[in-house]
Design a protein around this motif. Structure first.
Motif, PDB file in Angstrom:
ATOM      1  N   THR A 133      19.934  -8.673  24.529  1.00 31.99           N
ATOM      2  CA  THR A 133      20.927  -8.874  25.569  1.00 31.99           C
ATOM      3  C   THR A 133      20.633 -10.275  25.952  1.00 31.99           C
ATOM      4  OG1 THR A 133      20.300  -6.538  26.524  1.00 31.99           O
ATOM      5  CG2 THR A 133      21.098  -8.223  27.935  1.00 31.99           C
ATOM      6  N   HIS A 134      19.564 -10.979  25.938  1.00 26.42           N
ATOM      7  CA  HIS A 134      19.583 -12.385  26.000  1.00 26.42           C
ATOM      8  C   HIS A 134      20.515 -13.200  25.023  1.00 26.42           C
ATOM      9  CE1 HIS A 134      17.830 -16.078  27.691  1.00 26.42           C
ATOM     10  NE2 HIS A 134      17.367 -16.350  26.431  1.00 26.42           N
ATOM     11  N   ALA A 135      20.281 -12.968  23.791  1.00 30.31           N
ATOM     12  CA  ALA A 135      21.015 -13.478  22.746  1.00 30.31           C
ATOM     13  C   ALA A 135      22.514 -13.501  22.967  1.00 30.31           C
ATOM     14  CB  ALA A 135      20.638 -12.933  21.379  1.00 30.31           C
ATOM     15  N   GLN A 136      22.992 -12.315  23.684  1.00 36.10           N
ATOM     16  CA  GLN A 136      24.291 -12.012  23.785  1.00 36.10           C
ATOM     17  C   GLN A 136      24.791 -12.741  24.962  1.00 36.10           C
ATOM     18  OE1 GLN A 136      24.348  -7.869  24.013  1.00 36.10           O
ATOM     19  NE2 GLN A 136      24.647  -7.644  21.816  1.00 36.10           N
ATOM     20  N   GLY A 137      23.988 -12.909  25.943  1.00 30.98           N
ATOM     21  CA  GLY A 137      24.630 -13.896  27.079  1.00 30.98           C
ATOM     22  C   GLY A 137      24.577 -15.222  26.604  1.00 30.98           C
ATOM     23  N   LEU A 138      23.477 -15.794  26.068  1.00 31.11           N
ATOM     24  CA  LEU A 138      23.625 -16.975  25.283  1.00 31.11           C
ATOM     25  C   LEU A 138      24.969 -17.501  24.472  1.00 31.11           C
ATOM     26  CD1 LEU A 138      19.927 -17.665  24.214  1.00 31.11           C
ATOM     27  CD2 LEU A 138      21.110 -18.859  26.075  1.00 31.11           C
ATOM     28  N   GLU A 139      25.308 -16.528  23.694  1.00 30.26           N
ATOM     29  CA  GLU A 139      26.503 -16.365  22.993  1.00 30.26           C
ATOM     30  C   GLU A 139      27.887 -16.441  24.011  1.00 30.26           C
ATOM     31  OE1 GLU A 139      28.969 -13.531  19.828  1.00 30.26           O
ATOM     32  OE2 GLU A 139      27.729 -12.523  21.266  1.00 30.26           O
ATOM     33  N   THR A 140      27.651 -15.824  24.930  1.00 26.16           N
ATOM     34  CA  THR A 140      28.759 -15.869  25.837  1.00 26.16           C
ATOM     35  C   THR A 140      28.871 -17.332  26.292  1.00 26.16           C
ATOM     36  OG1 THR A 140      28.818 -13.552  26.290  1.00 26.16           O
ATOM     37  CG2 THR A 140      29.754 -14.760  28.011  1.00 26.16           C
ATOM     38  N   GLN A 141      27.637 -17.750  26.736  1.00 22.36           N
ATOM     39  CA  GLN A 141      27.356 -19.247  27.394  1.00 22.36           C
ATOM     40  C   GLN A 141      27.978 -20.235  26.348  1.00 22.36           C
ATOM     41  OE1 GLN A 141      23.240 -19.040  28.717  1.00 22.36           O
ATOM     42  NE2 GLN A 141      24.187 -19.425  30.936  1.00 22.36           N
ATOM     43  N   MET A 150       8.920  -9.882  25.949  1.00 27.31           N
ATOM     44  CA  MET A 150      10.259  -9.110  25.935  1.00 27.31           C
ATOM     45  C   MET A 150      10.507  -8.371  24.777  1.00 27.31           C
ATOM     46  SD  MET A 150      13.117 -12.433  26.522  1.00 27.31           S
ATOM     47  CE  MET A 150      13.985 -12.014  27.991  1.00 27.31           C
ATOM     48  N   THR A 151      11.167  -7.179  25.184  1.00 27.19           N
ATOM     49  CA  THR A 151      11.384  -5.903  24.206  1.00 27.19           C
ATOM     50  C   THR A 151      12.563  -6.637  23.451  1.00 27.19           C
ATOM     51  OG1 THR A 151      13.171  -4.924  25.493  1.00 27.19           O
ATOM     52  CG2 THR A 151      10.704  -4.559  26.053  1.00 27.19           C
ATOM     53  N   LEU A 152      12.763  -5.760  22.298  1.00 30.65           N
ATOM     54  CA  LEU A 152      13.835  -6.038  21.339  1.00 30.65           C
ATOM     55  C   LEU A 152      15.233  -6.155  22.200  1.00 30.65           C
ATOM     56  CD1 LEU A 152      12.962  -4.372  18.059  1.00 30.65           C
ATOM     57  CD2 LEU A 152      13.268  -6.771  18.584  1.00 30.65           C
ATOM     58  N   LEU A 177      19.040 -19.874  21.451  1.00 31.04           N
ATOM     59  CA  LEU A 177      19.750 -18.880  20.716  1.00 31.04           C
ATOM     60  C   LEU A 177      18.944 -18.664  19.616  1.00 31.04           C
ATOM     61  CD1 LEU A 177      21.932 -16.746  20.145  1.00 31.04           C
ATOM     62  CD2 LEU A 177      23.092 -18.585  18.855  1.00 31.04           C
ATOM     63  N   HIS A 178      18.712 -19.830  18.857  1.00 30.34           N
ATOM     64  CA  HIS A 178      17.985 -19.807  17.513  1.00 30.34           C
ATOM     65  C   HIS A 178      16.403 -19.270  17.722  1.00 30.34           C
ATOM     66  CE1 HIS A 178      16.840 -20.773  13.605  1.00 30.34           C
ATOM     67  NE2 HIS A 178      15.839 -21.279  14.050  1.00 30.34           N
ATOM     68  N   ARG A 179      15.879 -19.639  18.958  1.00 36.04           N
ATOM     69  CA  ARG A 179      14.602 -19.082  19.170  1.00 36.04           C
ATOM     70  C   ARG A 179      14.462 -17.688  19.355  1.00 36.04           C
ATOM     71  NH1 ARG A 179      13.999 -24.328  21.797  1.00 36.04           N
ATOM     72  NH2 ARG A 179      14.646 -23.263  23.806  1.00 36.04           N
ATOM     73  N   THR A 180      15.480 -17.267  20.339  1.00 33.80           N
ATOM     74  CA  THR A 180      15.756 -15.775  20.457  1.00 33.80           C
ATOM     75  C   THR A 180      16.277 -15.150  19.135  1.00 33.80           C
ATOM     76  OG1 THR A 180      16.225 -16.432  22.811  1.00 33.80           O
ATOM     77  CG2 THR A 180      16.884 -14.082  21.931  1.00 33.80           C
ATOM     78  N   LEU A 181      16.684 -15.410  18.242  1.00 40.46           N
ATOM     79  CA  LEU A 181      17.191 -14.566  17.122  1.00 40.46           C
ATOM     80  C   LEU A 181      15.808 -14.686  16.268  1.00 40.46           C
ATOM     81  CD1 LEU A 181      20.502 -16.075  16.209  1.00 40.46           C
ATOM     82  CD2 LEU A 181      20.008 -14.066  17.527  1.00 40.46           C
TER      83      LEU A 181
END
Length: 71
Positions: free
Chosen positions: A8-16, A1-3, A32-36
């Motif tokens: 975008t994935h992290a922001q989606g997880l934030e919303t969830q 995955m690109t940055l 979320l932690h793994r994505t960060l």
């Protein structure tokens, strides 16, 4: 995955996470932690609000673990 995709994935997880129940929060936090971590490993900048959310969720998990300890 690109940055950009990771952010975008992290922001989606934030919303969830903001609308999730207790049963889903642990798994969503792990994602979320793994994505960060992936963002940082690729040299990206993690927004402060996502770092704060990660730490707040970690605090919640630690607090919850003490709720089950015998006194």
């Amino acid at each position: 995955m690109t940055l950009t995709e990771l952010l975008t994935h992290a922001q989606g997880l934030e919303t969830q996470l903001r609308s999730s129940g207790a049963n889903d929060r642990y798994e969503l936090h792990q994602q979320l932690h793994r994505t960060l971590v992936k963002i940082e490993h690729q040299g990206g900048h993690v927004p402060a609000r996502l770092k704060r959310l990660d730490l707040d969720l970690l605090d919640e998990e630690i607090e919850d673990s003490f709720d089950n300890m015998p006194v």
